[in-house]
Design an enzyme around this catalytic site. Structure first.
Site, PDB file in Angstrom:
ATOM      1  N   LYS A  65     -12.205  -5.436  -5.078  1.00  0.00           N
ATOM      2  CA  LYS A  65     -13.377  -4.554  -5.033  1.00  0.00           C
ATOM      3  C   LYS A  65     -13.050  -3.233  -5.499  1.00  0.00           C
ATOM      4  O   LYS A  65     -13.723  -2.344  -5.551  1.00  0.00           O
ATOM      5  CB  LYS A  65     -14.090  -4.605  -3.622  1.00  0.00           C
ATOM      6  CG  LYS A  65     -13.361  -4.423  -2.398  1.00  0.00           C
ATOM      7  CD  LYS A  65     -14.314  -4.695  -1.043  1.00  0.00           C
ATOM      8  CE  LYS A  65     -13.635  -4.524  -0.001  1.00  0.00           C
ATOM      9  NZ  LYS A  65     -12.623  -3.830   0.397  1.00  0.00           N
TER      10      LYS A  65
ATOM     11  N   LYS B 134       0.825  -1.379  -0.124  1.00  0.00           N
ATOM     12  CA  LYS B 134       0.074   0.072   0.035  1.00  0.00           C
ATOM     13  C   LYS B 134       0.798   1.428  -0.158  1.00  0.00           C
ATOM     14  O   LYS B 134       0.480   2.272  -0.641  1.00  0.00           O
ATOM     15  CB  LYS B 134      -1.085   0.024   1.011  1.00  0.00           C
ATOM     16  CG  LYS B 134      -2.119  -1.044   0.966  1.00  0.00           C
ATOM     17  CD  LYS B 134      -3.324  -0.400   1.690  1.00  0.00           C
ATOM     18  CE  LYS B 134      -4.420  -1.494   1.627  1.00  0.00           C
ATOM     19  NZ  LYS B 134      -5.566  -1.141   2.530  1.00  0.00           N
TER      20      LYS B 134
ATOM     21  N   LYS C 269      -6.477 -11.705  -8.023  1.00  0.00           N
ATOM     22  CA  LYS C 269      -7.738 -11.786  -7.395  1.00  0.00           C
ATOM     23  C   LYS C 269      -8.707 -10.820  -7.758  1.00  0.00           C
ATOM     24  O   LYS C 269      -8.261  -9.533  -8.102  1.00  0.00           O
ATOM     25  CB  LYS C 269      -7.444 -11.554  -5.978  1.00  0.00           C
ATOM     26  CG  LYS C 269      -8.517 -12.139  -4.918  1.00  0.00           C
ATOM     27  CD  LYS C 269      -8.137 -11.927  -3.471  1.00  0.00           C
ATOM     28  CE  LYS C 269      -9.188 -11.535  -2.742  1.00  0.00           C
ATOM     29  NZ  LYS C 269      -8.731 -11.361  -1.251  1.00  0.00           N
TER      30      LYS C 269
END
Ligand code: TRP
Length: 337
Positions: free
Chosen positions: A204, A119, A201
């Site tokens: 969202k 991140k 993956k």
């Protein structure tokens, strides 16, 4: 009698960050499992809004999304009579315990977290202290409820390990205080991949909306996204190495219908990708339909929703306060009169 039964049930805590849109991946990978657990365990399902502040959020958007996420939990069938469904920020013990645990967590441990490294690379202009400290707040979430089990995907295993280390460290210093939680690995949680890059993956918060199916996507949009899903050119509907796109569509079909992958392969043997995709899309549309209908009803019934998250937060506060009081006492604070 009943209260005794609930006492004996094991405790599960899980949370989802209100970022992006809840997707078919969250449904198949997390929410559908929660549905199976919710009567067997005492479950706390939180919308972890405090965690989402570690990256910049538009306040209006965040508020809307938090509500949408919580209502989607309910729409998926999480039963608020049996479980606690609440916003993390409504239960102040989370941040209070996080502060204490900060003082028992080392910089080196946090610096090793791969999610922090990822991140901070992604948000290089905003490497804030919260981003670094994120796993400690997560440890507080879990340890406050004397949680037995935490359903986690692979990306959160390291955070759960750290939670265990912090709990053990504290217990060693002050005596038994926290239950040391275990990861809960679902039997066969299919991992749903991006429709556009099926080696990744389904996320969202993917920038490309074609990469995911949102739980609230309309039938047209679902059909379009699945039709556009990246596949391969050998036109064989078979689960095999290197056929990531087809494997993903097979997993989606199989998890939603409950049919085995091999049966799905047999059903579509000799058929083309076009037809397969249409049928996968139809299954997705049908599976999401009742969720979307319940979602609409619930959104029109804000009083009920408010009642759910308020009551849950009150109970969560009462349970978690016991742990916090114990911790305050152990570290040496003067008890409140
Ligand atoms: N960090 C988790 C994630 O990004 C979300 C989370 C916060 C969580 N607190 C938690 C998950 C406690 C399980 C238990 O997926």
């Amino acid at each position: 009698m009943e209260s005794q039964q609930t006492q004996e049930k094991k405790i599960i805590f899980s949370g989802i960050q209100p970022s992006g849109h809840l997707t078919l991946g969250n449904y198949i990978g997390a929410l559908k499992n929660w549905l199976k657990l919710q009567y067997e365990y005492r479950c706390c399902f939180a919308v972890v809004d405090l965690h989402s502040l570690t990256v910049r959020q538009d306040p209006k958007e965040l508020r809307r999304r938090c509500m949408e996420f919580l209502v989607q939990y309910l729409a998926c069938g999480i039963d608020p009579k049996e479980n606690l469904i609440f916003f993390q920020s409504h239960v102040h013990t989370h941040t209070e315990l996080a502060w204490i645990l900060n003082c028992y967590t080392y910089m080196g441990e946090l610096g090793r977290m791969t999610q922090f490294k990822d991140k901070s690379a992604k948000h290089a202009d905003n490497i804030n202290a919260g981003l670094f400290d994120y796993p400690v707040l997560m440890a507080a979430d879990i340890l406050l409820y004397q949680t037995d089990l935490v359903p986690v995907g692979g990306d959160q295993k390291q955070h759960l390990e750290l939670t265990r280390d912090i709990a053990i460290r504290f217990n060693n210093l002050y005596g038994e205080t926290f239950k040391v939680p275990e990861p809960y690995i679902p039997e066969v949680g299919a991992r749903i991949m991006s429709l556009q890059e099926p080696t990744k993956k389904m996320s969202k918060s993917d920038e490309n909306p074609n990469a995911y199916i949102a739980l609230l996507d309309s039938p047209d949009v679902i059909m379009k996204k699945i039709k556009r899903a990246v596949t391969d050119s050998d036109n064989e509907i078979k689960y095999a190495e290197g056929k990531d796109g087809i494997n993903n569509l097979l997993s989606i079909y199989s998890s939603l219908t409950g049919e085995k992958i091999s049966d799905v392969e047999a059903k579509f043997a000799g058929k083309g990708y076009g037809q397969f995709k249409t049928e996968v899309a139809e299954v997705v549309i049908e599976s999401l339909k009742p969720i979307q209908e319940r979602y609409k009803d619930l959104m029109n019934n804000q009083d009920y929703v408010k009642e759910v998250y308020t009551t849950s937060a009150e109970k969560a506060l009462s349970i978690s306060s016991k742990t916090l009081r114990k911790v305050y006492k152990k570290v040496g604070f003067v008890p409140k009169a």
